[in-house]
Design a protein around this motif. Structure first.
Motif, PDB file in Angstrom:
ATOM      1  N   SER A 234      77.317-104.746  50.724  1.00  0.00           N
ATOM      2  CA  SER A 234      76.755-104.172  51.938  1.00  0.00           C
ATOM      3  C   SER A 234      77.496-102.883  52.276  1.00  0.00           C
ATOM      4  O   SER A 234      78.723-102.861  52.324  1.00  0.00           O
ATOM      5  CB  SER A 234      76.887-105.154  53.112  1.00  0.00           C
ATOM      6  OG  SER A 234      76.531-104.514  54.328  1.00  0.00           O
ATOM      7  N   VAL A 235      76.733-101.826  52.497  1.00  0.00           N
ATOM      8  CA  VAL A 235      77.328-100.576  52.964  1.00  0.00           C
ATOM      9  C   VAL A 235      77.283-100.521  54.490  1.00  0.00           C
ATOM     10  O   VAL A 235      77.881 -99.646  55.101  1.00  0.00           O
ATOM     11  CB  VAL A 235      76.626 -99.334  52.369  1.00  0.00           C
ATOM     12  CG1 VAL A 235      76.857 -99.279  50.872  1.00  0.00           C
ATOM     13  CG2 VAL A 235      75.147 -99.323  52.698  1.00  0.00           C
ATOM     14  N   ASP A 236      76.606-101.482  55.112  1.00  0.00           N
ATOM     15  CA  ASP A 236      76.442-101.497  56.567  1.00  0.00           C
ATOM     16  C   ASP A 236      77.525-102.288  57.286  1.00  0.00           C
ATOM     17  O   ASP A 236      77.918-101.938  58.394  1.00  0.00           O
ATOM     18  CB  ASP A 236      75.076-102.086  56.931  1.00  0.00           C
ATOM     19  CG  ASP A 236      73.926-101.280  56.356  1.00  0.00           C
ATOM     20  OD1 ASP A 236      74.047-100.036  56.341  1.00  0.00           O
ATOM     21  OD2 ASP A 236      72.942-101.888  55.904  1.00  0.00           O
ATOM     22  N   TYR A 237      78.009-103.353  56.688  1.00  0.00           N
ATOM     23  CA  TYR A 237      78.937-104.263  57.368  1.00  0.00           C
ATOM     24  C   TYR A 237      80.166-103.547  57.917  1.00  0.00           C
ATOM     25  O   TYR A 237      80.547-103.740  59.059  1.00  0.00           O
ATOM     26  CB  TYR A 237      79.353-105.397  56.421  1.00  0.00           C
ATOM     27  CG  TYR A 237      80.322-106.365  57.052  1.00  0.00           C
ATOM     28  CD1 TYR A 237      79.881-107.301  57.968  1.00  0.00           C
ATOM     29  CD2 TYR A 237      81.668-106.340  56.731  1.00  0.00           C
ATOM     30  CE1 TYR A 237      80.759-108.188  58.563  1.00  0.00           C
ATOM     31  CE2 TYR A 237      82.555-107.219  57.306  1.00  0.00           C
ATOM     32  CZ  TYR A 237      82.098-108.142  58.223  1.00  0.00           C
ATOM     33  OH  TYR A 237      82.965-109.013  58.805  1.00  0.00           O
TER      34      TYR A 237
ATOM     35  N   ASN B 289      81.675 -98.295  59.851  1.00  0.00           N
ATOM     36  CA  ASN B 289      82.575 -97.481  60.676  1.00  0.00           C
ATOM     37  C   ASN B 289      83.934 -97.230  60.027  1.00  0.00           C
ATOM     38  O   ASN B 289      84.688 -96.367  60.468  1.00  0.00           O
ATOM     39  CB  ASN B 289      82.762 -98.121  62.056  1.00  0.00           C
ATOM     40  CG  ASN B 289      83.421 -99.474  61.977  1.00  0.00           C
ATOM     41  OD1 ASN B 289      83.259-100.190  60.994  1.00  0.00           O
ATOM     42  ND2 ASN B 289      84.145 -99.840  63.019  1.00  0.00           N
ATOM     43  N   THR B 290      84.263 -97.947  58.949  1.00  0.00           N
ATOM     44  CA  THR B 290      85.537 -97.724  58.257  1.00  0.00           C
ATOM     45  C   THR B 290      85.332 -97.180  56.840  1.00  0.00           C
ATOM     46  O   THR B 290      86.273 -97.174  56.044  1.00  0.00           O
ATOM     47  CB  THR B 290      86.356 -99.033  58.190  1.00  0.00           C
ATOM     48  OG1 THR B 290      85.561-100.025  57.528  1.00  0.00           O
ATOM     49  CG2 THR B 290      86.770 -99.516  59.571  1.00  0.00           C
ATOM     50  N   ASP B 291      84.109 -96.775  56.528  1.00  0.00           N
ATOM     51  CA  ASP B 291      83.770 -96.206  55.217  1.00  0.00           C
ATOM     52  C   ASP B 291      84.068 -97.158  54.057  1.00  0.00           C
ATOM     53  O   ASP B 291      84.541 -96.748  53.001  1.00  0.00           O
ATOM     54  CB  ASP B 291      84.502 -94.874  54.981  1.00  0.00           C
ATOM     55  CG  ASP B 291      84.016 -93.784  55.914  1.00  0.00           C
ATOM     56  OD1 ASP B 291      82.820 -93.813  56.282  1.00  0.00           O
ATOM     57  OD2 ASP B 291      84.819 -92.913  56.273  1.00  0.00           O
TER      58      ASP B 291
END
Length: 192
Positions: free
Chosen positions: A156-159, A162-164
Motif C-alpha cells: 500500500s502506498v496510501d497507508y 504522510n511519511t513517504d
C-alpha cells in the motif's frame, strides 16, 4: 545505473520479507496456542517427563526417560528440538561412567544425543518453572501442518503516505495439529 540496481535494494527487500515470513510462521508452529493461531508443537505435544531439578533443567536420567517415553517404532526417525541455552546445559551432562551424553562426530552439525540428531531453535523456550523446553520425537508422524493457498504479498502506498513509505504485508493461511500423539514427547520443568 539506478541506486536500486547499484545496491541491490529489491533483493535486500525480498530477503528481509522472506525472513520475516519464515520467522512469523515458525514462531506459531513452535509456540502457537491453537486459538487465534495454529497449534504449536510445544503447546500441543504430550509431556513425557516432568523434571525434578530446582534449575528446571533435565538431569541425565530424565533425558534417558524422555528418549524412552517415545515408542520404539518412532525413535529411528526421531530428533531432539530445544533452545541453544537448554542444549548448552545438556551438552555438559555425563553418564555415570563420566562419558558425555552428546556424541560429537566432527562438529556441532553432526552431534547426536542418544544416537538421534539435535536441532536448536531460538523460538523454543529455555527452561523455567513448568516450561516445556525439550521435544523428542518423529516430527513428521507427530505433527501436521496444513497451508491453505499460496503466500499472498500486498503493498500500500496510501497507508503511510504522510511519511513517504510503502507498506508491505504477507498473508498465509495455515493450521497445525498433533497427528499421532504417540510419536513425540516433551520435557517440562518442575513447577516451582
Amino acid at each position: 545505473a539506478s541506486l536500486d540496481a547499484t545496491f541491490g535494494g529489491a533483493r535486500v527487500f525480498a530477503d528481509q520479507l522472506a525472513l520475516a515470513v519464515v520467522t512469523a510462521i515458525s514462531n506459531v508452529l513452535v509456540n502457537g496456542t491453537g486459538t487465534t493461531e495454529p497449534t504449536g508443537l510445544f503447546h500441543a505435544a504430550t509431556v513425557g517427563v516432568t523434571g525434578t531439578a530446582a534449575n528446571f533443567l533435565p538431569t541425565a536420567s530424565e533425558i534417558v526417560d524422555l528418549y524412552f517415553s517415545v515408542g520404539a517404532s518412532y525413535r529411528p526417525n526421531a530428533a531432539w528440538i530445544m533452545s541453544d541455552a537448554t542444549y548448552a546445559h545438556i551438552r555438559k551432562l555425563t553418564a555415570t561412567t563420566g562419558r558425555f551424553l552428546v556424541d560429537s562426530l566432527g562438529g556441532v552439525s553432526n552431534e547426536t544425543l542418544l544416537g538421534r540428531p539435535v536441532l536448536t531453535d531460538p523460538r523454543v523456550a529455555s527452561a523455567g518453572s513448568a516450561v516445556k523446553s525439550i521435544y523428542f520425537g518423529d516430527v513428521e508422524r507427530n505433527f501436521c501442518v496444513r497451508m491453505a493457498g499460496n503466500l499472498r504479498v500486498e503493498s500500500s502506498v496510501d497507508y503511510a503516505f504522510n511519511t513517504d513509505l510503502v507498506t508491505m504485508r504477507a498473508l498465509q493461511r495455515l493450521d497445525s495439529a498433533i497427528l499421532d500423539a504417540s510419536a513425540g514427547r516433551l520435557f517440562q520443568g518442575k513447577t516451582s
